[in-house]
Enzyme design. Sequence first.
Site, PDB file in Angstrom:
ATOM      1  N   HIS A 137      -5.578 -14.708 -31.960  1.00  0.00           N
ATOM      2  CA  HIS A 137      -6.548 -14.882 -32.237  1.00  0.00           C
ATOM      3  C   HIS A 137      -6.360 -14.854 -34.149  1.00  0.00           C
ATOM      4  O   HIS A 137      -7.283 -15.692 -34.784  1.00  0.00           O
ATOM      5  CB  HIS A 137      -7.301 -12.965 -31.856  1.00  0.00           C
ATOM      6  CG  HIS A 137      -7.854 -13.454 -30.859  1.00  0.00           C
ATOM      7  ND1 HIS A 137      -7.378 -12.156 -30.199  1.00  0.00           N
ATOM      8  CD2 HIS A 137      -8.627 -14.049 -29.924  1.00  0.00           C
ATOM      9  CE1 HIS A 137      -7.671 -11.838 -28.739  1.00  0.00           C
ATOM     10  NE2 HIS A 137      -8.790 -12.800 -28.631  1.00  0.00           N
ATOM     11  N   MET A 189     -13.785 -12.011 -26.958  1.00  0.00           N
ATOM     12  CA  MET A 189     -14.015 -10.528 -26.853  1.00  0.00           C
ATOM     13  C   MET A 189     -13.341  -9.221 -27.732  1.00  0.00           C
ATOM     14  O   MET A 189     -13.282  -8.162 -26.948  1.00  0.00           O
ATOM     15  CB  MET A 189     -13.712 -10.184 -25.289  1.00  0.00           C
ATOM     16  CG  MET A 189     -14.628 -11.314 -24.361  1.00  0.00           C
ATOM     17  SD  MET A 189     -14.901 -11.631 -22.757  1.00  0.00           S
ATOM     18  CE  MET A 189     -13.317 -10.929 -21.999  1.00  0.00           C
ATOM     19  N   GLY A 190     -12.829  -9.589 -28.508  1.00  0.00           N
ATOM     20  CA  GLY A 190     -12.110  -9.006 -29.633  1.00  0.00           C
ATOM     21  C   GLY A 190     -10.585  -8.099 -29.101  1.00  0.00           C
ATOM     22  O   GLY A 190     -10.504  -8.858 -28.791  1.00  0.00           O
ATOM     23  N   LEU A 229      -8.016  -7.738 -30.887  1.00  0.00           N
ATOM     24  CA  LEU A 229      -7.233  -9.295 -31.493  1.00  0.00           C
ATOM     25  C   LEU A 229      -6.125  -9.200 -31.289  1.00  0.00           C
ATOM     26  O   LEU A 229      -5.372  -7.748 -31.947  1.00  0.00           O
ATOM     27  CB  LEU A 229      -8.095  -8.828 -32.687  1.00  0.00           C
ATOM     28  CG  LEU A 229      -9.623  -9.421 -32.654  1.00  0.00           C
ATOM     29  CD1 LEU A 229     -10.501  -9.670 -34.546  1.00  0.00           C
ATOM     30  CD2 LEU A 229     -10.578 -10.908 -32.001  1.00  0.00           C
ATOM     31  N   HIS A 230      -4.952  -9.964 -31.639  1.00  0.00           N
ATOM     32  CA  HIS A 230      -3.596 -10.158 -31.391  1.00  0.00           C
ATOM     33  C   HIS A 230      -3.552 -11.136 -32.301  1.00  0.00           C
ATOM     34  O   HIS A 230      -4.209 -11.985 -32.528  1.00  0.00           O
ATOM     35  CB  HIS A 230      -3.378 -10.407 -29.740  1.00  0.00           C
ATOM     36  CG  HIS A 230      -3.507 -10.970 -29.358  1.00  0.00           C
ATOM     37  ND1 HIS A 230      -3.399 -12.870 -29.062  1.00  0.00           N
ATOM     38  CD2 HIS A 230      -4.139 -10.620 -28.366  1.00  0.00           C
ATOM     39  CE1 HIS A 230      -4.183 -13.079 -28.499  1.00  0.00           C
ATOM     40  NE2 HIS A 230      -4.914 -11.914 -27.593  1.00  0.00           N
ATOM     41  N   SER A 236      -2.451 -12.521 -24.733  1.00  0.00           N
ATOM     42  CA  SER A 236      -3.245 -11.961 -24.259  1.00  0.00           C
ATOM     43  C   SER A 236      -3.657 -11.036 -24.042  1.00  0.00           C
ATOM     44  O   SER A 236      -2.719  -9.849 -24.100  1.00  0.00           O
ATOM     45  CB  SER A 236      -3.226 -12.551 -22.291  1.00  0.00           C
ATOM     46  OG  SER A 236      -4.524 -12.198 -21.741  1.00  0.00           O
ATOM     47  N   SER A 237      -5.287 -10.189 -24.272  1.00  0.00           N
ATOM     48  CA  SER A 237      -5.594  -8.866 -24.465  1.00  0.00           C
ATOM     49  C   SER A 237      -4.935  -7.963 -22.936  1.00  0.00           C
ATOM     50  O   SER A 237      -4.583  -6.528 -23.550  1.00  0.00           O
ATOM     51  CB  SER A 237      -6.843  -8.928 -24.573  1.00  0.00           C
ATOM     52  OG  SER A 237      -7.113  -9.295 -25.983  1.00  0.00           O
ATOM     53  N   GLN A 269     -11.031 -23.114 -19.206  1.00  0.00           N
ATOM     54  CA  GLN A 269     -12.974 -22.635 -20.168  1.00  0.00           C
ATOM     55  C   GLN A 269     -12.955 -23.763 -21.497  1.00  0.00           C
ATOM     56  O   GLN A 269     -13.898 -24.442 -21.485  1.00  0.00           O
ATOM     57  CB  GLN A 269     -12.347 -21.316 -20.417  1.00  0.00           C
ATOM     58  CG  GLN A 269     -13.531 -20.982 -21.909  1.00  0.00           C
ATOM     59  CD  GLN A 269     -12.987 -19.267 -22.233  1.00  0.00           C
ATOM     60  OE1 GLN A 269     -13.447 -18.572 -21.668  1.00  0.00           O
ATOM     61  NE2 GLN A 269     -12.441 -19.539 -23.752  1.00  0.00           N
ATOM     62  N   VAL A 322      -0.368 -19.828 -27.713  1.00  0.00           N
ATOM     63  CA  VAL A 322       0.811 -18.966 -28.908  1.00  0.00           C
ATOM     64  C   VAL A 322       1.437 -18.166 -27.699  1.00  0.00           C
ATOM     65  O   VAL A 322       1.022 -17.347 -26.757  1.00  0.00           O
ATOM     66  CB  VAL A 322      -0.273 -18.095 -30.281  1.00  0.00           C
ATOM     67  CG1 VAL A 322       0.439 -17.048 -30.885  1.00  0.00           C
ATOM     68  CG2 VAL A 322      -1.534 -19.338 -31.019  1.00  0.00           C
TER      69      VAL A 322
HETATM   70  O1  PAF Z   1     -11.981 -16.043 -23.727  1.00  0.00           O
HETATM   71  C1  PAF Z   1     -12.583 -15.620 -24.404  1.00  0.00           C
HETATM   72  O2  PAF Z   1     -12.328 -14.453 -25.296  1.00  0.00           O
HETATM   73  C2  PAF Z   1     -14.371 -15.517 -23.917  1.00  0.00           C
HETATM   74  O3  PAF Z   1     -14.271 -15.751 -22.131  1.00  0.00           O
HETATM   75  C3  PAF Z   1     -15.101 -15.711 -24.454  1.00  0.00           C
HETATM   76  C4  PAF Z   1     -15.358 -17.612 -24.725  1.00  0.00           C
HETATM   77  C5  PAF Z   1     -15.307 -15.168 -26.105  1.00  0.00           C
HETATM   78  C6  PAF Z   1     -16.970 -15.924 -24.142  1.00  0.00           C
HETATM   79  O4  PAF Z   1     -17.310 -14.584 -24.050  1.00  0.00           O
END
Ligand code: PAF
Length: 280
Positions: free
Chosen positions: A33, A26-27, A29-30, A183-184, A151, A174
Amino acid sequence: MKVVRTIQELRDQLHGQNRIAFVPTMGNLHAAHLSLMALAGRHGDPVVASIFVNRLQFGPNEDFDRYPRTLQEDIDKLQRQNRVYALFAPDEREMYPEPQSYRVSPPTDLGDILEGEFRPGFFIGVTTVVLKLFACVQPRVAVFGKKDYQQWMIVRAMCRQFQLPTEIVPHETVRDPDGLALSSRNRFLSDKERREAPHLYRVLVGLRQRLLEGERDLARVQDACTAELVGSGWQPDYIAIRRQSDLKTPTPQQVEQGEPLVALAAAKLGATRLIDNVEI
Ligand code: PAF
């Protein structure tokens, strides 16, 4: 790196590729990611990433509107890392052109517990968008971080049950040097909260230690950990010791016989909700 905004452009770019390794995000980014991208590169080629803040997985009182959107910075980071061949960054109309009617619904015994209990509809939103993204990208492998343990398990089960040709590769959580899982949402923490935040991981590590030292009363350990967090100003949603295989509560015999377990936690620190877990 090609930045593509539509499904058609994505398909044109990926035409004929059959070893795609995909990292959905979901962007904002760190380093975690970027580590997922690097792992993807070891499992397939080309690496494709996506950035899409998926409204469907946010509850009405959650942080969809204030979720950090930093597309240009994210593109710069990916370009510097130089691992990703194509970044798919669709807008909402591209992903959800019609009023959303088809949804993927995980089985309730996996989707309605833990995160699913406190964030109703969350996993329906996640699996629906992940299935759509997989249909667009058609990856052979996809990498998911184990910080979002439930998830990862749900997406893996979805692929199995729908016979999708995508293998789900997990990536270890991480952490910053003080233990806080990246985490964002960490960017929402005040300086004081940021100093307190690694406590969540320390509590989980302490829980694991108690079990390894022979503690068998799971309820007592969970309660003690909850009390410790509350005493430090947290509002815990849950601290739960579950089986790694299916996130169900283990029987005392299973604990005794060394069943692989995972302790999962979600708690609010101020207005920020953090999750973490440790395998045991
Ligand atoms: O973990 C995430 O960033 C989101 O839940 C995902 C897997 C990109 C789905 O929107």
